[in-house]
Design a protein around this motif. Structure first.
Motif, PDB file in Angstrom:
ATOM      1  N   TYR A  12     -12.745  17.981  -9.685  1.00 30.24           N
ATOM      2  CA  TYR A  12     -11.410  17.589  -9.211  1.00 30.24           C
ATOM      3  C   TYR A  12     -10.554  17.092 -10.360  1.00 30.24           C
ATOM      4  O   TYR A  12     -11.048  16.545 -11.333  1.00 30.24           O
ATOM      5  CB  TYR A  12     -11.547  16.545  -8.107  1.00 30.24           C
ATOM      6  CG  TYR A  12     -12.371  17.093  -6.962  1.00 30.24           C
ATOM      7  CD1 TYR A  12     -11.813  17.973  -6.047  1.00 30.24           C
ATOM      8  CD2 TYR A  12     -13.724  16.792  -6.836  1.00 30.24           C
ATOM      9  CE1 TYR A  12     -12.582  18.526  -5.032  1.00 30.24           C
ATOM     10  CE2 TYR A  12     -14.492  17.337  -5.826  1.00 30.24           C
ATOM     11  CZ  TYR A  12     -13.911  18.212  -4.922  1.00 30.24           C
ATOM     12  OH  TYR A  12     -14.665  18.765  -3.928  1.00 30.24           O
ATOM     13  N   ALA A  89      -7.323  25.530  -6.217  1.00 29.58           N
ATOM     14  CA  ALA A  89      -8.288  26.611  -6.407  1.00 29.58           C
ATOM     15  C   ALA A  89      -7.613  27.964  -6.596  1.00 29.58           C
ATOM     16  O   ALA A  89      -8.167  28.854  -7.244  1.00 29.58           O
ATOM     17  CB  ALA A  89      -9.240  26.672  -5.216  1.00 29.58           C
ATOM     18  N   ARG A  97      -4.131  27.283  -2.400  1.00 33.89           N
ATOM     19  CA  ARG A  97      -5.358  26.763  -1.793  1.00 33.89           C
ATOM     20  C   ARG A  97      -5.735  25.486  -2.531  1.00 33.89           C
ATOM     21  O   ARG A  97      -5.958  25.501  -3.752  1.00 33.89           O
ATOM     22  CB  ARG A  97      -6.507  27.761  -1.875  1.00 33.89           C
ATOM     23  CG  ARG A  97      -7.805  27.190  -1.270  1.00 33.89           C
ATOM     24  CD  ARG A  97      -8.963  28.140  -1.485  1.00 33.89           C
ATOM     25  NE  ARG A  97     -10.221  27.505  -1.242  1.00 33.89           N
ATOM     26  CZ  ARG A  97     -10.943  27.625  -0.128  1.00 33.89           C
ATOM     27  NH1 ARG A  97     -10.515  28.389   0.849  1.00 33.89           N
ATOM     28  NH2 ARG A  97     -12.089  26.992   0.003  1.00 33.89           N
ATOM     29  N   GLU A  99      -8.344  22.144  -2.782  1.00 34.30           N
ATOM     30  CA  GLU A  99      -9.677  21.644  -2.462  1.00 34.30           C
ATOM     31  C   GLU A  99      -9.660  20.135  -2.659  1.00 34.30           C
ATOM     32  O   GLU A  99      -9.083  19.637  -3.627  1.00 34.30           O
ATOM     33  CB  GLU A  99     -10.732  22.301  -3.346  1.00 34.30           C
ATOM     34  CG  GLU A  99     -10.844  23.781  -3.091  1.00 34.30           C
ATOM     35  CD  GLU A  99     -11.834  24.492  -3.988  1.00 34.30           C
ATOM     36  OE1 GLU A  99     -12.131  25.664  -3.693  1.00 34.30           O
ATOM     37  OE2 GLU A  99     -12.305  23.899  -4.984  1.00 34.30           O
ATOM     38  N   GLU A 113     -16.197  17.617   1.729  1.00 36.82           N
ATOM     39  CA  GLU A 113     -15.346  18.497   0.940  1.00 36.82           C
ATOM     40  C   GLU A 113     -14.505  19.317   1.897  1.00 36.82           C
ATOM     41  O   GLU A 113     -15.024  19.858   2.872  1.00 36.82           O
ATOM     42  CB  GLU A 113     -16.171  19.490   0.122  1.00 36.82           C
ATOM     43  CG  GLU A 113     -16.898  18.904  -1.019  1.00 36.82           C
ATOM     44  CD  GLU A 113     -17.668  19.973  -1.778  1.00 36.82           C
ATOM     45  OE1 GLU A 113     -17.955  19.717  -2.950  1.00 36.82           O
ATOM     46  OE2 GLU A 113     -17.987  21.039  -1.215  1.00 36.82           O
ATOM     47  N   HIS A 115     -10.827  21.985   2.356  1.00 41.25           N
ATOM     48  CA  HIS A 115      -9.810  22.827   1.730  1.00 41.25           C
ATOM     49  C   HIS A 115      -8.717  23.077   2.741  1.00 41.25           C
ATOM     50  O   HIS A 115      -8.928  22.946   3.954  1.00 41.25           O
ATOM     51  CB  HIS A 115     -10.402  24.160   1.251  1.00 41.25           C
ATOM     52  CG  HIS A 115     -10.642  25.126   2.358  1.00 41.25           C
ATOM     53  ND1 HIS A 115     -11.794  25.132   3.098  1.00 41.25           N
ATOM     54  CD2 HIS A 115      -9.855  26.097   2.877  1.00 41.25           C
ATOM     55  CE1 HIS A 115     -11.721  26.075   4.017  1.00 41.25           C
ATOM     56  NE2 HIS A 115     -10.549  26.681   3.900  1.00 41.25           N
TER      57      HIS A 115
END
Length: 143
Positions: A12, A89, A97, A99, A113, A115
């Motif tokens: 990240y 991402a 996108r 994450e 996690e 998205h």
């Protein structure tokens, strides 16, 4: 069943600290799954505001969520503090996108996690628009 383990913190690029609230816990004594989606939204949009690209009240370009997902690894509960890690991402013509990793404060292992994909649209017409250059630069720094 085997599944991919959570990604490391190093995956990240930007971080937000978010305190849990009493109301986040459900009857089972842990944070309800719907709260995680609020954390994802908060972490990403706060980062876009901080980078000067998202004007929530008056910007011409806004993001609409078209896809979401989450994998859970460990429970969290009030009064824990969580740390949300964000990365980009994929950057498309008008979509991104994101994450997001949710970690108990100081933990190296993600509790969850997620998205989501934003399609960026004109605020008035709600039609997709190409991401402006300043957005691409800000998002590229998160990739």
């Amino acid at each position: 069943m085997t599944r991919e383990p959570p990604r490391a913190r190093a995956h990240y690029r930007a971080w937000r600290t978010i305190p849990t609230r009493w109301a986040d816990n459900d009857v089972y004594g842990h944070v309800n799954n719907v709260v995680y989606y609020g954390w994802f939204d908060t972490a990403v949009n706060a980062e876009l505001v901080a980078r000067g690209v998202l004007d929530i009240a008056g910007g011409r370009t806004i993001g609409l969520v078209v896809e979401t997902g989450c994998r859970y690894f460990a429970p969290l509960a009030f009064p824990q503090v969580v740390e949300a890690g964000v990365r980009v991402a994929h950057i498309g013509t008008s979509s991104v996108r994101y994450e997001v990793g949710i970690f108990a404060e100081g933990s190296d292992a993600a509790a969850a996690e997620g998205h989501f994909v934003h399609v960026y649209v004109d605020r008035e017409t709600r039609r997709p628009v190409p991401l402006p250059l300043d957005w691409r630069e800000a998002l590229g720094a998160l990739a």
